[in-house]
Design an enzyme around this catalytic site. Sequence first.
Site, PDB file in Angstrom:
ATOM      1  N   CYS A 257       0.875  -1.178   0.000  1.00 28.63           N
ATOM      2  CA  CYS A 257       0.000   0.000   0.000  1.00 28.63           C
ATOM      3  C   CYS A 257       0.906   1.219   0.000  1.00 28.63           C
ATOM      4  CB  CYS A 257      -0.941  -0.031   1.202  1.00 28.63           C
ATOM      5  SG  CYS A 257      -0.091  -0.156   2.790  1.00 28.63           S
ATOM      6  N   GLY A 258       0.610   2.228   0.820  1.00 27.36           N
ATOM      7  CA  GLY A 258       1.475   3.399   0.897  1.00 27.36           C
ATOM      8  C   GLY A 258       2.631   3.207   1.847  1.00 27.36           C
TER       9      GLY A 258
END
Length: 306
Positions: A257-258
């Site tokens: 993800c981030g």
Amino acid sequence: MRPPSRVSVSSILTPAAFKSLVVSSKTPVIPLDATWYLPNVGRNGKEEFLLERIPGARFFDIDEVKDASSKYPHMLPSTEVFNKAMIDLGITREDTLVVYDKQGNFSAPRLLWTLKFFQHPSIFILDNYLLYKQEGYEIDTKRLSTVEEAIPTQSTYESPGAIEDRLVTYSDLRQVIIEPLFRKKFNIIDARPYSRWTGDAPEPRPGLPSGHLPDSISIPFNEVLEEGTKEFKNSSKLQELFLAKGVDPDKPIIAMCGTGVTACVLETALGKSGLLREDKPVMVYDGSWTEWAQRSDDKFIIKGKQ
């Protein structure tokens, strides 16, 4: 290699099931508030804990319990740092832990995954705090001056060690990505919003380019949650979603993800879906896009649709 631990349907508790567990458990049940917000949201999980929490809860700060030597956000701590955090929280290995966060299911799955990684024996996730409040269960609103006020005493704690094969490092992922034929042997799933995956929207961290890894699959984490309640979808809906996205259960799965937080939402959802094979647990890329975008060659940062 030890058998991998997985999230099952029974590990995900409705508010009613959580309250039943508190009553029936022969060991202490400790709620752990893992609330964390993106840096551009303007909210603070620790400050909110001081104002409101499930009775008996303690605050686990993923921004503090981390690898302090890394320049990337909340990277997994060493076993020693994890042990110290659990001692400071007054937690023993005999305690049953139930994690939650105030956004529903956002950062709590990250703590759930961390506890599995360091092999805490009894762990659950509350699905979820929003429903817990909506259904009228007790909330402690006594104002605290510090999170330490919620901790009765320190404890002793010693993890048996980390399950390293559940973690993917930058070097591991680079070895997968650089050879096109080899990377097609993996599912690489990305929990960020689709517009960040395509590169059309900016990352929340200034100066970080958006885009995605070659041959990765966009599965925004909100898609595994019910829109209104933010609870996990049921197993059949999750199976349908993952298969429609192109996830092959016979291939290893790497979630990202981030910064390694909402990747764990997908990891939890995959556990609930029933799609996972026992010999192929989900692996989480801890540094995720924040690390990849800063370290990788431009040719491995893809823009647009695939």
